[in-house]
Design a protein around this motif. Structure first.
Motif, PDB file in Angstrom:
ATOM      1  N   UNK A 179       0.764  -1.264  -0.202  1.00 54.33           N
ATOM      2  CA  UNK A 179      -0.023   0.087  -0.026  1.00 54.33           C
ATOM      3  C   UNK A 179       0.845   1.287   0.029  1.00 54.33           C
ATOM      4  N   UNK A 180       0.367   2.503   0.250  1.00 51.09           N
ATOM      5  CA  UNK A 180       0.771   3.560   0.198  1.00 51.09           C
ATOM      6  C   UNK A 180       0.927   4.223   1.632  1.00 51.09           C
ATOM      7  N   UNK A 181       1.839   4.863   2.247  1.00 51.15           N
ATOM      8  CA  UNK A 181       2.124   5.138   3.567  1.00 51.15           C
ATOM      9  C   UNK A 181       3.057   6.334   3.362  1.00 51.15           C
ATOM     10  N   UNK A 182       2.965   7.237   4.541  1.00 52.62           N
ATOM     11  CA  UNK A 182       3.837   8.451   4.616  1.00 52.62           C
ATOM     12  C   UNK A 182       5.156   7.930   5.247  1.00 52.62           C
ATOM     13  N   UNK A 221      11.230   6.879   2.167  1.00 51.11           N
ATOM     14  CA  UNK A 221      10.563   6.954   0.739  1.00 51.11           C
ATOM     15  C   UNK A 221      11.770   5.705   0.189  1.00 51.11           C
ATOM     16  N   UNK A 222      13.029   5.702   0.582  1.00 48.58           N
ATOM     17  CA  UNK A 222      13.985   4.673  -0.098  1.00 48.58           C
ATOM     18  C   UNK A 222      13.239   3.116   0.086  1.00 48.58           C
ATOM     19  N   UNK A 223      12.345   2.875   0.683  1.00 49.77           N
ATOM     20  CA  UNK A 223      11.870   1.440   1.110  1.00 49.77           C
ATOM     21  C   UNK A 223      10.868   1.301  -0.179  1.00 49.77           C
ATOM     22  N   UNK A 224      10.423   2.104  -0.849  1.00 49.49           N
ATOM     23  CA  UNK A 224       9.381   2.174  -1.967  1.00 49.49           C
ATOM     24  C   UNK A 224       9.964   1.153  -3.179  1.00 49.49           C
ATOM     25  N   UNK A 267       4.254 -10.392  -6.252  1.00 48.79           N
ATOM     26  CA  UNK A 267       4.820  -8.998  -5.732  1.00 48.79           C
ATOM     27  C   UNK A 267       3.644  -8.172  -5.216  1.00 48.79           C
ATOM     28  N   UNK A 268       3.942  -7.336  -4.180  1.00 45.44           N
ATOM     29  CA  UNK A 268       2.707  -6.406  -3.749  1.00 45.44           C
ATOM     30  C   UNK A 268       3.587  -5.050  -3.616  1.00 45.44           C
ATOM     31  N   UNK A 269       3.154  -3.964  -4.159  1.00 47.75           N
ATOM     32  CA  UNK A 269       3.640  -2.315  -4.305  1.00 47.75           C
ATOM     33  C   UNK A 269       3.396  -1.989  -2.916  1.00 47.75           C
ATOM     34  N   UNK A 270       4.696  -1.127  -2.452  1.00 47.95           N
ATOM     35  CA  UNK A 270       4.883  -0.165  -1.347  1.00 47.95           C
ATOM     36  C   UNK A 270       5.400   0.786  -1.584  1.00 47.95           C
ATOM     37  N   UNK A 271       4.621   1.968  -1.319  1.00 45.56           N
ATOM     38  CA  UNK A 271       4.942   3.116  -1.553  1.00 45.56           C
ATOM     39  C   UNK A 271       5.030   4.033  -0.350  1.00 45.56           C
ATOM     40  N   UNK A 272       6.224   4.581  -0.350  1.00 46.08           N
ATOM     41  CA  UNK A 272       6.216   5.520   0.964  1.00 46.08           C
ATOM     42  C   UNK A 272       6.701   6.938   0.608  1.00 46.08           C
TER      43      UNK A 272
END
Length: 123
Positions: free
Chosen positions: A10-13, A87-90, A116-121
């Motif tokens: 998912x997307x997190x801050x 952010x670099x964990x995205x 795979x599963x998308x991670x966006x930071x």
């Protein structure tokens, strides 16, 4: 041929947390070496962590102290708890299973891979 199912991205801050899950139907996750890997756009795939059949774990330096790999044997699920995300964990995160060598440093030794599963930071 084992199938690997990954979920939980998912997307997190930045500073937030996410938990990824992985199932290998027909297999007890504690009976095989399992690993987590990731690949960001334009970069090579890199290892994140692995857990061996004796439950020993190891982590890449970049995630050590922030990520935790674990398994729930009763549910036959592998987890990657990710805290203090940066952010670099995205990246696209992949679960993999079945390595005789069992190290996150050698992704090519894992036989079975999830989608795979998308991670966006975000910063």
């Amino acid at each position: 041929q084992a199938q690997v199912f990954t979920s939980g991205g998912g997307s997190v801050q930045a500073g937030g947390s996410l938990t990824l899950s992985c199932r290998v139907p027909g297999y007890t996750v504690s009976g095989v070496c399992m690993g987590w890997f990731r690949q960001a756009p334009g970069k090579e795939r890199e290892g994140v962590a692995h857990i061996n059949r004796d439950s020993t774990t190891a982590y890449a330096d970049s995630v050590k102290g922030r990520f935790t790999i674990s398994q729930d044997n009763s549910k036959r699920i592998l987890y990657l708890q990710m805290n203090s995300l940066k952010p670099e964990d995205s990246a696209m995160y992949y679960c993999a299973a079945g390595s005789a060598l069992c190290t996150w440093r050698r992704s090519e030794t894992f036989r079975y891979w999830g989608q795979g599963t998308q991670v966006t930071v975000s910063s």
